[in-house]
Scaffold this active site. Sequence first.
Site, PDB file in Angstrom:
ATOM      1  N   TYR A 156       0.840  -1.209   0.000  1.00 38.58           N
ATOM      2  CA  TYR A 156       0.000   0.000   0.000  1.00 38.58           C
ATOM      3  C   TYR A 156       0.872   1.254   0.000  1.00 38.58           C
ATOM      4  O   TYR A 156       0.650   2.185  -0.765  1.00 38.58           O
ATOM      5  CB  TYR A 156      -0.898  -0.058   1.235  1.00 38.58           C
ATOM      6  CG  TYR A 156      -1.888   1.071   1.394  1.00 38.58           C
ATOM      7  CD1 TYR A 156      -3.031   1.149   0.595  1.00 38.58           C
ATOM      8  CD2 TYR A 156      -1.711   2.046   2.384  1.00 38.58           C
ATOM      9  CE1 TYR A 156      -3.950   2.175   0.768  1.00 38.58           C
ATOM     10  CE2 TYR A 156      -2.632   3.064   2.561  1.00 38.58           C
ATOM     11  CZ  TYR A 156      -3.750   3.124   1.754  1.00 38.58           C
ATOM     12  OH  TYR A 156      -4.661   4.139   1.937  1.00 38.58           O
TER      13      TYR A 156
HETATM   14  P1  NAD Z   1     -13.552   2.934   1.509  1.00 38.58           P
HETATM   15  O1  NAD Z   1     -13.184   1.503   1.659  1.00 38.58           O
HETATM   16  O2  NAD Z   1     -14.812   3.428   2.112  1.00 38.58           O
HETATM   17  O3  NAD Z   1     -13.564   3.356  -0.026  1.00 38.58           O
HETATM   18  C1  NAD Z   1     -12.784   2.724  -1.006  1.00 38.58           C
HETATM   19  C2  NAD Z   1     -13.518   2.857  -2.319  1.00 38.58           C
HETATM   20  O4  NAD Z   1     -12.720   2.297  -3.373  1.00 38.58           O
HETATM   21  C3  NAD Z   1     -14.842   2.092  -2.319  1.00 38.58           C
HETATM   22  O5  NAD Z   1     -15.793   2.813  -3.058  1.00 38.58           O
HETATM   23  C4  NAD Z   1     -14.471   0.813  -3.053  1.00 38.58           C
HETATM   24  O6  NAD Z   1     -15.578   0.191  -3.652  1.00 38.58           O
HETATM   25  C5  NAD Z   1     -13.507   1.361  -4.087  1.00 38.58           C
HETATM   26  N1  NAD Z   1     -12.668   0.331  -4.675  1.00 38.58           N
HETATM   27  C6  NAD Z   1     -11.765  -0.476  -4.049  1.00 38.58           C
HETATM   28  N2  NAD Z   1     -11.210  -1.318  -4.943  1.00 38.58           N
HETATM   29  C7  NAD Z   1     -11.767  -1.041  -6.151  1.00 38.58           C
HETATM   30  C8  NAD Z   1     -11.616  -1.556  -7.460  1.00 38.58           C
HETATM   31  N3  NAD Z   1     -10.748  -2.547  -7.724  1.00 38.58           N
HETATM   32  N4  NAD Z   1     -12.365  -1.018  -8.466  1.00 38.58           N
HETATM   33  C9  NAD Z   1     -13.233  -0.016  -8.225  1.00 38.58           C
HETATM   34  N5  NAD Z   1     -13.421   0.523  -7.010  1.00 38.58           N
HETATM   35  C10 NAD Z   1     -12.697   0.013  -5.985  1.00 38.58           C
HETATM   36  O7  NAD Z   1     -12.315   3.729   2.106  1.00 38.58           O
HETATM   37  P2  NAD Z   1     -11.860   5.252   1.978  1.00 38.58           P
HETATM   38  O8  NAD Z   1     -11.082   5.533   3.192  1.00 38.58           O
HETATM   39  O9  NAD Z   1     -12.992   6.140   1.608  1.00 38.58           O
HETATM   40  O10 NAD Z   1     -10.826   5.161   0.765  1.00 38.58           O
HETATM   41  C11 NAD Z   1     -10.767   6.147  -0.263  1.00 38.58           C
HETATM   42  C12 NAD Z   1      -9.316   6.420  -0.592  1.00 38.58           C
HETATM   43  O11 NAD Z   1      -8.688   7.048   0.533  1.00 38.58           O
HETATM   44  C13 NAD Z   1      -8.489   5.170  -0.878  1.00 38.58           C
HETATM   45  O12 NAD Z   1      -7.641   5.408  -1.990  1.00 38.58           O
HETATM   46  C14 NAD Z   1      -7.655   5.004   0.390  1.00 38.58           C
HETATM   47  O13 NAD Z   1      -6.460   4.314   0.133  1.00 38.58           O
HETATM   48  C15 NAD Z   1      -7.433   6.445   0.765  1.00 38.58           C
HETATM   49  N6  NAD Z   1      -7.049   6.705   2.160  1.00 38.58           N
HETATM   50  C16 NAD Z   1      -7.833   6.290   3.189  1.00 38.58           C
HETATM   51  C17 NAD Z   1      -7.448   6.550   4.505  1.00 38.58           C
HETATM   52  C18 NAD Z   1      -8.272   6.110   5.689  1.00 38.58           C
HETATM   53  O14 NAD Z   1      -7.772   6.147   6.822  1.00 38.58           O
HETATM   54  N7  NAD Z   1      -9.534   5.706   5.501  1.00 38.58           N
HETATM   55  C19 NAD Z   1      -6.259   7.260   4.753  1.00 38.58           C
HETATM   56  C20 NAD Z   1      -5.482   7.689   3.674  1.00 38.58           C
HETATM   57  C21 NAD Z   1      -5.890   7.403   2.377  1.00 38.58           C
END
Ligand code: NAD
Length: 250
Positions: A156
């Site tokens: 990641y």
């Molecule tokens: P989340 O799990 O709620 O959302 C992830 C989204 O990505 C979902 O809509 C999921 O369906 C989609 N997704 C995953 N794999 C996929 C694929 N192969 N094809 C299409 N869609 C796909 O979590 P989130 O926290 O809202 O994540 C959003 C972004 O933020 C991500 O890139 C994550 O890495 C990043 N992020 C999250 C955090 C945290 O602490 N939650 C921190 C830093 C960065």
Amino acid sequence: MMLEGKTVIITGASSGIGAASAKLFARNGANLVLGARRGELLEKVARIVREEGGHVIVEAGDVRDAGYAARLVERAEHEFGGLDAAFNNAGTTGALGPIAEMEAGNWHEVLATNLTSAFHCAQSQVPALKRRGGGSIVFTSSFVGYTAGLPGMGAYAAAKAGLIGLSQVLAVEHGADGIRVNALLPGGTKTEMAGNDPEYHEFVAGLHALKRMAEPEEIARAALFLVSDQSSFATGSAMIVDGGHSVSKF
Ligand code: NAD
């Protein structure tokens, strides 16, 4: 109305940061093309947007598929007449574990979802933004891999750090086309990705200067800034919105 009349693609829009951004961008006047794998959840987000008077279409698919990025752009141009911005936000941590013991399949899957997907997005979105005379691309990176090396998150971290390099190169390759490209680096955010174990949340909250995790809406507001003309002189940046995680050493 920071996105009045603008058409924006959001991936990962079925939950978390993407779903919060969909609602916020729509309230700011955007026409939306929402993507993620789970069609039913996407429809649920779209219903909320429509109830508030927003314009939205959904296209379910997998960001690991190169054709999917192209389909999202085609839908934007066909339904709304062009593309102005994209919030490429879908992501996954994959299975956690030390690199030395990680299955190669997991490594490839995490890189494909978080990083190679961004390459596919750029290849489809840049020509569309050029046809429009410019625009904004935002990739969701992370504090993991930039200001923090968290154990078990090697694939990641590598993918999210890769997004920063990709943003920088795209920014210099297309600045003269009026296309801005930035990475957004959220801190720990209360979404499906972070699970719902209160003890884990408390631990993650303690790593931040603000001693709490972000609500998805707080990250969505930063995405709105980067996607909109409010950030008209920002390009090639890695914008940290991490509640002081990176400066908190105790
Ligand atoms: P989340 O799990 O709620 O959302 C992830 C989204 O990505 C979902 O809509 C999921 O369906 C989609 N997704 C995953 N794999 C996929 C694929 N192969 N094809 C299409 N869609 C796909 O979590 P989130 O926290 O809202 O994540 C959003 C972004 O933020 C991500 O890139 C994550 O890495 C990043 N992020 C999250 C955090 C945290 O602490 N939650 C921190 C830093 C960065």
